[in-house]
Design an enzyme around this catalytic site. Structure first.
Site, PDB file in Angstrom:
ATOM      1  CG  ASP A  84      -2.006  -1.035   1.147  1.00  0.00           C
ATOM      2  OD1 ASP A  84      -2.342  -1.477   0.027  1.00  0.00           O
ATOM      3  OD2 ASP A  84      -2.522  -1.433   2.211  1.00  0.00           O
ATOM      4  CE1 TYR A 133       4.048  -7.238   3.375  1.00  0.00           C
ATOM      5  CE2 TYR A 133       3.479  -9.562   3.568  1.00  0.00           C
ATOM      6  CZ  TYR A 133       3.502  -8.386   2.843  1.00  0.00           C
ATOM      7  OH  TYR A 133       2.978  -8.367   1.572  1.00  0.00           O
TER       8      TYR A 133
END
Length: 258
Positions: free
Chosen positions: A52, A110
Site C-alpha cells: 500500500d 513482513y
C-alpha cells in the site's frame, strides 16, 4: 524470450503503493519505465505482492519477460542508473519461463516497526510508528503466539477484502527489541510475521491490536478470542502504513536457472 527475476528494495514514502494505478505515482510504473528506457520494451512486470501507499520493501520480488540479450550480471547496474534513489534492484537472475513472482512464492515475511519511548528517531520517522508511552513487550510477544498455525484470519482482515477464503498459515510470529538509545531514551520493537500468504491489511491490523495489548487495553489471550470471533470489529485499529516493510519472500530454488 527470457524471464528475468529481481529483488527490489524501496522506500515507499513518496509512492501510492506498488501496483499501477491511473494517474498515480507507483513503484511498478517507475520500474517498468526504467526497463523501457533500457531495452525499448514495454514490459508488464509481476510482483510477489502489492504494498500500500507508504509501505516499504526490503525484499520485494519481481519478474518480467524480455527479448533483450543484456547479460544477466549487467541488469541491476543498468536499471539502478535509471531509477530514483528510493528504489534499488539487486539479485537479478534468469528463471524458468513458468516462474511467477506471485504464484511461485512459498513464504513471505513482513516486519512492523514501533519506536517506543521518550523521543522519536528523526532519521527513521518514515520507517517506524512512534509510540511515546511504554508498551508491555512481554504481553505482546505472548499474544503473537496465538497467531501461529492455520487459522481463519477474518478478524485481522480489512472488510474490503475480495478473497474467497481468509484461511492462512503463519509459520512464525515473533517480536524483537533493539537496545535502548540513551540519547533518545527510546527503542524499536519489530514484529515479524512469516506465512504462506497475507490478507489485505492483515499485518497492520495485527500490529494495531498488539499495540493495544502492549498498552494494557487487551490481554494476550484476547488474540485467541479475536481469531475465533471471525469479526473485524473485534480486533484493534489498522496501524499506520509507514511502519510496515515487506521483509523477505522465499521460493523453491528449482525454478531458478543457474
Amino acid at each position: 524470450m527470457r524471464n528475468i527475476c529481481m529483488t527490489v528494495s524501496y522506500d515507499g514514502t513518496a509512492y501510492n503503493g506498488f501496483q499501477t494505478q491511473p494517474s498515480l505515482n507507483t513503484i511498478q510504473d517507475v520500474l517498468e519505465q526504467a526497463v523501457h528506457s533500457l531495452t525499448g520494451e514495454k514490459v508488464k512486470l509481476t510482483s510477489s505482492g502489492r504494498t500500500d501507499a507508504g509501505v516499504h520493501a526490503r525484499g520485494q520480488v519481481i519478474n518480467f519477460y524480455t527479448e533483450s540479450k543484456i547479460p544477466i550480471e549487467r541488469w541491476c547496474m543498468a536499471l539502478n542508473t535509471r531509477l530514483p534513489d528510493d528504489i534499488v534492484v539487486s539479485g537479478a537472475r534468469e528463471v524458468d519461463l513458468s516462474f511467477h513472482a506471485t504464484r511461485s512464492a512459498v513464504q513471505k515475511t513482513y516486519r512492523y516497526s514501533i519506536r517506543c519511548g521518550r523521543h522519536p528517531d528523526l532519521f527513521k520517522r518514515h520507517m517506524e510508528f512512534y509510540h511515546p508511552t511504554a508498551l508491555n513487550t512481554d504481553a505482546m510477544a505472548e499474544g503473537l503466539k496465538w497467531l501461529i498455525g492455520t487459522h481463519d484470519f477474518t478478524s485481522f482482515c480489512s472488510v474490503r477484502s475480495t478473497k474467497l477464503s481468509h484461511v492462512r498459515t503463519l509459520f512464525d510470529a515473533r517480536l524483537e527489541c533493539e537496545p535502548v538509545d540513551p540519547q533518545l531514551q527510546s527503542f524499536t520493537i519489530h514484529i515479524y510475521l512469516t506465512g504462506n500468504g497475507f490478507l489485505y491489511n492483515m499485518v497492520r491490523i495485527v500490529a494495531g491490536t498488539l499495540i493495544q495489548v502492549g498498552e494494557g487495553k487487551r490481554s494476550s489471550e484476547s488474540i485467541r478470542d479475536i481469531l475465533e470471533a471471525r469479526n473485524r470489529a473485534k480486533a484493534g485499529p489498522t496501524a499506520v502504513p509507514h511502519g510496515l516493510m515487506l521483509w523477505e519472500v522465499l521460493y523453491n530454488l528449482d525454478t531458478i536457472i543457474t
